[in-house]
Design a protein around this motif. Sequence first.
Motif, PDB file in Angstrom:
ATOM      1  N   ALA A 147       8.450  -0.152  10.167  1.00 28.75           N
ATOM      2  CA  ALA A 147       9.197   0.746  11.045  1.00 28.75           C
ATOM      3  C   ALA A 147       9.146   2.184  10.540  1.00 28.75           C
ATOM      4  N   ASP A 148       9.338   2.366   9.245  1.00 27.13           N
ATOM      5  CA  ASP A 148       9.341   3.710   8.671  1.00 27.13           C
ATOM      6  C   ASP A 148       7.955   4.347   8.734  1.00 27.13           C
ATOM      7  N   LEU A 149       6.931   3.579   8.374  1.00 35.65           N
ATOM      8  CA  LEU A 149       5.564   4.115   8.386  1.00 35.65           C
ATOM      9  C   LEU A 149       5.135   4.472   9.805  1.00 35.65           C
ATOM     10  N   HIS A 150       5.439   3.597  10.739  1.00 34.03           N
ATOM     11  CA  HIS A 150       5.036   3.836  12.124  1.00 34.03           C
ATOM     12  C   HIS A 150       5.748   5.065  12.696  1.00 34.03           C
ATOM     13  N   LEU A 151       7.016   5.201  12.417  1.00 30.54           N
ATOM     14  CA  LEU A 151       7.778   6.346  12.920  1.00 30.54           C
ATOM     15  C   LEU A 151       7.245   7.658  12.347  1.00 30.54           C
ATOM     16  N   THR A 152       6.860   7.634  11.090  1.00 22.78           N
ATOM     17  CA  THR A 152       6.389   8.850  10.422  1.00 22.78           C
ATOM     18  C   THR A 152       5.072   9.350  10.999  1.00 22.78           C
ATOM     19  N   THR A 170       0.815  -1.218   0.000  1.00 20.10           N
ATOM     20  CA  THR A 170       0.000   0.000   0.000  1.00 20.10           C
ATOM     21  C   THR A 170       0.846   1.264   0.000  1.00 20.10           C
ATOM     22  N   PHE A 171       1.931   1.258   0.796  1.00 15.74           N
ATOM     23  CA  PHE A 171       2.747   2.465   0.962  1.00 15.74           C
ATOM     24  C   PHE A 171       4.151   2.332   0.363  1.00 15.74           C
ATOM     25  N   ASP A 188      -6.784   4.573   6.859  1.00 17.11           N
ATOM     26  CA  ASP A 188      -6.894   3.154   7.189  1.00 17.11           C
ATOM     27  C   ASP A 188      -5.732   2.692   8.064  1.00 17.11           C
ATOM     28  N   TRP A 189      -4.534   3.202   7.784  1.00 19.92           N
ATOM     29  CA  TRP A 189      -3.392   2.797   8.597  1.00 19.92           C
ATOM     30  C   TRP A 189      -3.543   3.280  10.039  1.00 19.92           C
TER      31      TRP A 189
END
Length: 275
Positions: free
Chosen positions: A124-129, A118-119, A253-254
Motif C-alpha cells: 500500500a505504501d509503495l504503490h501510493l508513493t 526489496t523496499f 523493476d517495481w
Amino acid sequence: QKDCERGCAVPRSYQIQELGIRRAKFVVACGTWLRLGSLLVALLAISVQGAPTMTSEDRRLASVPKWTNPCGFAAEEFEGDIDVMQLNDETLLSNIVMQAKTALSYAQGFRDDYIKRTFNTDYADLHLTWKDNHYDWLPGPKQIPKQLGQQLDKEFLDKLEVRMLDTALLDAYEYMQRYAVGLEQIAWDQEDHGLEFRKQFKDSEYNLRAVLCELQMALAERGVVPRPDVSRDIMSREYRDMSVSATYRNLRDWLIFRDYMNGLEYIIEVFNQFV
C-alpha cells in the motif's frame, strides 16, 4: 673448342660456384616467404584483436525475444495453409482471460514478499508513493485508464462493442509485448546479481508468454494480421544501465512489475466484457 662442344668436363670450381649461387637464391627465397608469412600472421593477429567481441549481454540482446511468435506457429500456419478446427470467439476469449488470471495470481503470490524484502515497506505504501510515475515506453493511463487494483470505469466497458474486438486484441498483444521487454531485463538483472526473486521473475516471463500465445491464437483464428513485433529497442540504455545501482534498479523493476500486473487486470476485464 669443338671437342668441348661435344662435352668437356666442367671444372669443379665452377660447379661449386654454381651450387653456391643456387643455395643463396634458395636462402633468399625462403627468407622472403618467411617474412611474408610472419607479416600475414601479424596482420591476422591485429585483425582478431581489433574485431569486436560479443559480450554475454550482446548475445542476449541479439537472441530471439520470447514474445515474438509466442505460440511457435510455423509459417504455413500463419498463412492459413493448414486446416484446423476453428474456435469460436467465446472459447478464444475465455482462454485469454483464464491465462491472464493465472499469470496475475502468480505475480500477486510473491508481490508482497518482494516489496517487503526489496523496499522494507508494504504494498500500500509503495504503490501510493509511486502510483503516478510511469515509463513512456510502457502503456500508460491513456491506453489503460486504471491504476493497479482498480476496476475500469463502467462507461469505458460499456463502449466496447463486438466490432472493436480485433482492435482490442491487437492492442492487448502489443501491450503485453511491451511488458515482456521490461520483464526480460528484470529477470536478467535478478540472475546476474544472484537476487532472491530471480526464479519468480523468470516464471513470470513464461506466464506472460502464455498470455501472448492465447492472444496470438485469437488473432490467427480471426484472421487478423498482427502489428510488427515490439523490439527490445523500446527500452533504451538509460533504463537498462540502471542495473548498476540497486536503488534505481529496484524502483525501475517495481514500476515495470506494477504496470505488468495492471495490464493483466485490464485484459481480464476487457475480454470478460466481450464474452
